[in-house]
Design a protein around this motif. Structure first.
Motif, PDB file in Angstrom:
ATOM      1  N   CYS A 230       0.852  -1.183   0.000  1.00  0.00           N
ATOM      2  CA  CYS A 230       0.000   0.000   0.000  1.00  0.00           C
ATOM      3  C   CYS A 230       0.892   1.239   0.000  1.00  0.00           C
ATOM      4  CB  CYS A 230      -0.989  -0.002   1.154  1.00  0.00           C
ATOM      5  SG  CYS A 230      -0.271   0.250   2.762  1.00  0.00           S
ATOM      6  N   CYS A 231       0.399   2.257  -0.684  1.00  0.00           N
ATOM      7  CA  CYS A 231       1.153   3.488  -0.847  1.00  0.00           C
ATOM      8  C   CYS A 231       0.423   4.577  -0.052  1.00  0.00           C
ATOM      9  CB  CYS A 231       1.200   3.825  -2.335  1.00  0.00           C
ATOM     10  SG  CYS A 231       2.256   5.212  -2.720  1.00  0.00           S
ATOM     11  N   ALA A 232       1.147   5.267   0.801  1.00  0.00           N
ATOM     12  CA  ALA A 232       0.506   6.289   1.636  1.00  0.00           C
ATOM     13  C   ALA A 232      -0.079   7.393   0.763  1.00  0.00           C
ATOM     14  CB  ALA A 232       1.536   6.889   2.587  1.00  0.00           C
ATOM     15  N   PRO A 233      -1.233   7.928   1.148  1.00  0.00           N
ATOM     16  CA  PRO A 233      -1.754   9.073   0.404  1.00  0.00           C
ATOM     17  C   PRO A 233      -0.848  10.282   0.609  1.00  0.00           C
ATOM     18  CG  PRO A 233      -3.149   8.580   2.310  1.00  0.00           C
ATOM     19  CD  PRO A 233      -2.100   7.515   2.257  1.00  0.00           C
ATOM     20  N   GLN A 234      -0.922  11.187  -0.348  1.00  0.00           N
ATOM     21  CA  GLN A 234      -0.148  12.421  -0.258  1.00  0.00           C
ATOM     22  C   GLN A 234      -0.429  13.098   1.089  1.00  0.00           C
ATOM     23  OE1 GLN A 234       2.752  13.658  -1.979  1.00  0.00           O
ATOM     24  NE2 GLN A 234       1.480  12.929  -3.665  1.00  0.00           N
ATOM     25  N   GLY A 235       0.610  13.513   1.775  1.00  0.00           N
ATOM     26  CA  GLY A 235       0.432  14.220   3.045  1.00  0.00           C
ATOM     27  C   GLY A 235      -0.010  13.336   4.200  1.00  0.00           C
ATOM     28  N   ALA A 236       0.232  12.023   4.076  1.00  0.00           N
ATOM     29  CA  ALA A 236      -0.196  11.100   5.140  1.00  0.00           C
ATOM     30  C   ALA A 236       0.460  11.479   6.470  1.00  0.00           C
ATOM     31  CB  ALA A 236       0.190   9.677   4.762  1.00  0.00           C
ATOM     32  N   GLN A 237      -0.312  11.411   7.525  1.00  0.00           N
ATOM     33  CA  GLN A 237       0.192  11.760   8.849  1.00  0.00           C
ATOM     34  C   GLN A 237       0.213  10.514   9.729  1.00  0.00           C
ATOM     35  OE1 GLN A 237       1.291  14.876   9.527  1.00  0.00           O
ATOM     36  NE2 GLN A 237       0.751  15.506   7.447  1.00  0.00           N
ATOM     37  N   ASP A 238       0.454  10.745  11.008  1.00  0.00           N
ATOM     38  CA  ASP A 238       0.546   9.629  11.945  1.00  0.00           C
ATOM     39  C   ASP A 238      -0.680   8.723  11.931  1.00  0.00           C
ATOM     40  OD1 ASP A 238       3.060   9.916  12.836  1.00  0.00           O
ATOM     41  OD2 ASP A 238       2.536  11.113  14.592  1.00  0.00           O
ATOM     42  N   ASP A 239      -1.851   9.313  11.688  1.00  0.00           N
ATOM     43  CA  ASP A 239      -3.049   8.469  11.738  1.00  0.00           C
ATOM     44  C   ASP A 239      -2.993   7.374  10.669  1.00  0.00           C
ATOM     45  OD1 ASP A 239      -3.308  10.299   9.731  1.00  0.00           O
ATOM     46  OD2 ASP A 239      -5.437  10.693  10.064  1.00  0.00           O
ATOM     47  N   PHE A 240      -2.336   7.664   9.555  1.00  0.00           N
ATOM     48  CA  PHE A 240      -2.161   6.615   8.534  1.00  0.00           C
ATOM     49  C   PHE A 240      -1.150   5.579   9.016  1.00  0.00           C
ATOM     50  CE2 PHE A 240       0.355   4.816   5.083  1.00  0.00           C
ATOM     51  CZ  PHE A 240      -0.626   4.237   4.309  1.00  0.00           C
ATOM     52  N   TRP A 241       0.022   6.043   9.418  1.00  0.00           N
ATOM     53  CA  TRP A 241       1.094   5.112   9.773  1.00  0.00           C
ATOM     54  C   TRP A 241       0.764   4.325  11.031  1.00  0.00           C
ATOM     55  CZ3 TRP A 241       4.187   4.226   5.899  1.00  0.00           C
ATOM     56  CH2 TRP A 241       4.394   5.229   4.948  1.00  0.00           C
ATOM     57  N   HIS A 242       0.060   4.959  11.971  1.00  0.00           N
ATOM     58  CA  HIS A 242      -0.305   4.279  13.213  1.00  0.00           C
ATOM     59  C   HIS A 242      -1.261   3.114  12.991  1.00  0.00           C
ATOM     60  CE1 HIS A 242       1.687   5.980  16.504  1.00  0.00           C
ATOM     61  NE2 HIS A 242       1.196   7.200  16.401  1.00  0.00           N
ATOM     62  N   THR A 243      -2.144   3.274  12.031  1.00  0.00           N
ATOM     63  CA  THR A 243      -3.188   2.261  11.847  1.00  0.00           C
ATOM     64  C   THR A 243      -2.757   1.148  10.889  1.00  0.00           C
ATOM     65  OG1 THR A 243      -4.189   3.627  10.137  1.00  0.00           O
ATOM     66  CG2 THR A 243      -5.097   3.833  12.349  1.00  0.00           C
ATOM     67  N   LEU A 244      -1.545   1.238  10.377  1.00  0.00           N
ATOM     68  CA  LEU A 244      -1.060   0.184   9.487  1.00  0.00           C
ATOM     69  C   LEU A 244      -0.896  -1.127  10.234  1.00  0.00           C
ATOM     70  CD1 LEU A 244       1.975   1.540   7.468  1.00  0.00           C
ATOM     71  CD2 LEU A 244      -0.207   0.772   6.559  1.00  0.00           C
ATOM     72  N   ASP A 245      -1.172  -2.204   9.524  1.00  0.00           N
ATOM     73  CA  ASP A 245      -0.849  -3.518  10.053  1.00  0.00           C
ATOM     74  C   ASP A 245       0.653  -3.533  10.379  1.00  0.00           C
ATOM     75  OD1 ASP A 245      -0.090  -6.143  10.383  1.00  0.00           O
ATOM     76  OD2 ASP A 245      -1.403  -6.899   8.800  1.00  0.00           O
ATOM     77  N   PRO A 246       0.993  -3.834  11.629  1.00  0.00           N
ATOM     78  CA  PRO A 246       2.421  -3.804  11.999  1.00  0.00           C
ATOM     79  C   PRO A 246       3.284  -4.786  11.216  1.00  0.00           C
ATOM     80  CG  PRO A 246       1.052  -4.626  13.810  1.00  0.00           C
ATOM     81  CD  PRO A 246       0.116  -4.172  12.740  1.00  0.00           C
ATOM     82  N   LYS A 247       2.655  -5.729  10.541  1.00  0.00           N
ATOM     83  CA  LYS A 247       3.456  -6.667   9.742  1.00  0.00           C
ATOM     84  C   LYS A 247       3.926  -6.049   8.427  1.00  0.00           C
ATOM     85  CE  LYS A 247       1.547 -10.895  11.603  1.00  0.00           C
ATOM     86  NZ  LYS A 247       0.172 -11.373  11.649  1.00  0.00           N
ATOM     87  N   ARG A 248       3.313  -4.920   8.072  1.00  0.00           N
ATOM     88  CA  ARG A 248       3.781  -4.272   6.842  1.00  0.00           C
ATOM     89  C   ARG A 248       5.145  -3.634   7.078  1.00  0.00           C
ATOM     90  NH1 ARG A 248       0.319  -3.746   2.521  1.00  0.00           N
ATOM     91  NH2 ARG A 248      -1.862  -4.125   3.039  1.00  0.00           N
ATOM     92  N   ILE A 249       6.052  -3.857   6.154  1.00  0.00           N
ATOM     93  CA  ILE A 249       7.376  -3.263   6.255  1.00  0.00           C
ATOM     94  C   ILE A 249       7.306  -1.855   5.657  1.00  0.00           C
ATOM     95  CG2 ILE A 249       9.781  -3.444   5.504  1.00  0.00           C
ATOM     96  CD1 ILE A 249       9.203  -6.538   5.249  1.00  0.00           C
ATOM     97  N   ILE A 250       7.709  -0.875   6.450  1.00  0.00           N
ATOM     98  CA  ILE A 250       7.649   0.517   5.989  1.00  0.00           C
ATOM     99  C   ILE A 250       8.865   0.820   5.113  1.00  0.00           C
ATOM    100  CG2 ILE A 250       7.729   2.931   6.717  1.00  0.00           C
ATOM    101  CD1 ILE A 250       6.225   2.087   9.272  1.00  0.00           C
ATOM    102  N   LEU A 251       8.584   1.339   3.914  1.00  0.00           N
ATOM    103  CA  LEU A 251       9.645   1.778   3.013  1.00  0.00           C
ATOM    104  C   LEU A 251       9.534   3.294   2.913  1.00  0.00           C
ATOM    105  CD1 LEU A 251       9.078  -0.820   0.139  1.00  0.00           C
ATOM    106  CD2 LEU A 251      10.499  -1.076   2.176  1.00  0.00           C
ATOM    107  N   THR A 252      10.569   3.991   3.314  1.00  0.00           N
ATOM    108  CA  THR A 252      10.441   5.443   3.390  1.00  0.00           C
ATOM    109  C   THR A 252      11.699   6.167   2.936  1.00  0.00           C
ATOM    110  OG1 THR A 252       9.916   7.284   4.863  1.00  0.00           O
ATOM    111  CG2 THR A 252      11.186   5.476   5.828  1.00  0.00           C
TER     112      THR A 252
END
Ligand SMILES: [Zn+2]
Length: 167
Positions: A28-50
């Motif tokens: 999944c690709c974060a929406p433009q301007g995604a804030q903590d509410d997006f990253w916080h609610t992610l399934d923790p098994k998803r590996i964050i690429l940033t």
């Protein structure tokens, strides 16, 4: 045995997300301007690429991959190397590049007229995305993506007609 990698990328990594979907990974690709509410609610098994240092620091307990490369293909290679992804982990031709949905088999007869004739004649198997209705077949991914992937994983391109799995 296949490992089931799942990813979430920054909004700026849309092309990398498509490459990862081509390889079959749920991305999944974060929406433009995604804030903590997006990253916080992610399934923790998803590996964050940033590419964002702040994000990398904030979620460092989740071992994000900090993307250093600018070119999407090189970004893909970086992820492959850092996570030690191997050919067996790939699921080519399984996921919609745009929606990230799993593809489903579709009756070949119903596809006639919706793809070029030469494509219809050459391919036995077609898949579709339930959301956007795009059609996929072995070799339908844009550019030379599948061949490039086959090359980096040192595998021969598979036969066209069974370039997908049954499960
Ligand atoms: Zn789709």
């Amino acid at each position: 045995m296949k490992r089931n990698f799942r990813f979430a990328t920054d909004a700026t990594l849309g092309k990398l997300a498509r490459h990862l979907r081509t390889a079959g990974f749920d991305t999944c690709c974060a929406p433009q301007g995604a804030q903590d509410d997006f990253w916080h609610t992610l399934d923790p098994k998803r590996i964050i690429l940033t590419r964002t240092r702040a994000l990398r620091l904030r979620y460092k307990d989740r071992n994000p991959v900090f993307i250093r490369e600018n070119d999407p293909w090189r970004q893909f290679l970086q992820v492959v190397r850092e996570l030690k992804i191997v050919a067996d982990d790939l699921r080519l031709f399984r996921r919609c590049l745009v929606c990230n949905r799993k593809l489903h088999d579709v009756d070949r007869q119903t596809v006639k007229g919706r793809v070029p004739d030469y494509v219809w004649q050459r391919h036995a198997r077609f898949r579709t995305c339930d959301r956007c209705r795009r059609l996929y077949w072995a070799g339908s991914h844009p550019g030379r993506m599948e061949k490039r992937m086959a090359a980096i994983f040192s595998t021969q391109p598979r036969k066209r007609s069974d370039d997908c799995e049954t499960t």
